[in-house]
Scaffold this motif. Structure first.
Motif, PDB file in Angstrom:
ATOM      1  N   UNK A  32       0.787  -1.227   0.000  1.00 42.96           N
ATOM      2  CA  UNK A  32       0.000   0.000   0.000  1.00 42.96           C
ATOM      3  C   UNK A  32       0.820   1.278   0.000  1.00 42.96           C
ATOM      4  N   UNK A  33       2.019   1.248  -0.567  1.00 38.07           N
ATOM      5  CA  UNK A  33       2.876   2.424  -0.582  1.00 38.07           C
ATOM      6  C   UNK A  33       3.683   2.625   0.687  1.00 38.07           C
ATOM      7  N   UNK A  34       3.619   1.676   1.607  1.00 37.56           N
ATOM      8  CA  UNK A  34       4.356   1.751   2.874  1.00 37.56           C
ATOM      9  C   UNK A  34       5.418   0.662   2.941  1.00 37.56           C
TER      10      UNK A  34
ATOM     11  N   UNK B  81      -5.521   4.029   8.199  1.00 37.98           N
ATOM     12  CA  UNK B  81      -5.290   5.411   8.629  1.00 37.98           C
ATOM     13  C   UNK B  81      -4.516   6.231   7.606  1.00 37.98           C
ATOM     14  N   UNK B  82      -3.649   5.581   6.815  1.00 45.52           N
ATOM     15  CA  UNK B  82      -2.829   6.248   5.802  1.00 45.52           C
ATOM     16  C   UNK B  82      -2.052   7.454   6.373  1.00 45.52           C
TER      17      UNK B  82
ATOM     18  N   UNK C 248       0.011  -7.996  12.101  1.00 46.42           N
ATOM     19  CA  UNK C 248      -0.925  -7.664  11.043  1.00 46.42           C
ATOM     20  C   UNK C 248      -2.044  -6.733  11.486  1.00 46.42           C
ATOM     21  N   UNK C 249      -2.343  -6.663  12.779  1.00 44.31           N
ATOM     22  CA  UNK C 249      -3.307  -5.656  13.217  1.00 44.31           C
ATOM     23  C   UNK C 249      -2.715  -4.252  13.062  1.00 44.31           C
ATOM     24  N   UNK C 250      -1.397  -4.118  13.235  1.00 44.98           N
ATOM     25  CA  UNK C 250      -0.744  -2.825  13.005  1.00 44.98           C
ATOM     26  C   UNK C 250      -0.721  -2.485  11.512  1.00 44.98           C
TER      27      UNK C 250
ATOM     28  N   UNK D 227       3.914   3.341  17.213  1.00 47.88           N
ATOM     29  CA  UNK D 227       2.661   3.307  16.461  1.00 47.88           C
ATOM     30  C   UNK D 227       1.710   2.285  17.070  1.00 47.88           C
ATOM     31  N   UNK D 228       2.293   1.217  17.615  1.00 51.76           N
ATOM     32  CA  UNK D 228       1.483   0.095  18.102  1.00 51.76           C
ATOM     33  C   UNK D 228       2.280  -0.615  19.199  1.00 51.76           C
TER      34      UNK D 228
END
Length: 144
Positions: A78-80, A97-98, A88-90, A139-140
């Motif tokens: 996805x561009x990340x 959220x992008x 995988x939840x992160x 982030x997580x």
């Protein structure tokens, strides 16, 4: 997003991601079984995973992944950029959220992370890196 990352992502992701099966390219360290275990888990989570053998050290340099954020494998989705055993939840939260970051990293190879024992109670941090929004921040928090 960093144009260097976008250009590399375009090289590895030939087809657009579908909502049901986002395309993910995983670049494993040579001979590393846990990299392939993480990729297998990504497939089980519904990602359309392809494996690309490459010079992972040069790739990490090109993507701006600092030594303190590095792990055994790198993935693009996805561009990340995903560095290491990101849960995988992160990943799902990131894609929903992008945020204006380059990606997520799980530095090292924490025991219990996906592909490293898969313990849902394992505790480790997922760090945002690159970009402008929250880079260098947690982030997580897995297992908390």
């Amino acid at each position: 997003m960093n144009t260097r990352i976008a250009a590399l992502a375009a090289l590895f992701l030939a087809a657009p991601a579908l909502a049901e099966a986002p395309a993910m390219t995983v670049m494993p360290s040579p001979g590393c079984g846990c990299c392939h275990a993480w990729a297998d888990l990504a497939r089980a989570e519904g990602y359309d995973v392809s494996i690309r053998e490459t010079d992972v050290a040069a790739l990490k340099d090109d993507l701006g992944i600092t030594p303190g954020h590095r792990s055994c494998h790198t993935a693009l989705v996805g561009g990340y950029v995903l560095e290491g055993h990101v849960p995988f939840d992160a990943v799902a939260r990131l894609l929903a959220a992008q945020p204006a970051i380059a990606g997520l990293a799980v530095p090292g190879m924490p025991s219990g992370s996906p592909g490293m024992g898969d313990d849902p109670d394992a505790r480790y941090d997922v760090i945002a890196f690159g970009g402008t929004a929250g880079a260098g921040e947690v982030f997580h928090e897995a297992g908390r």
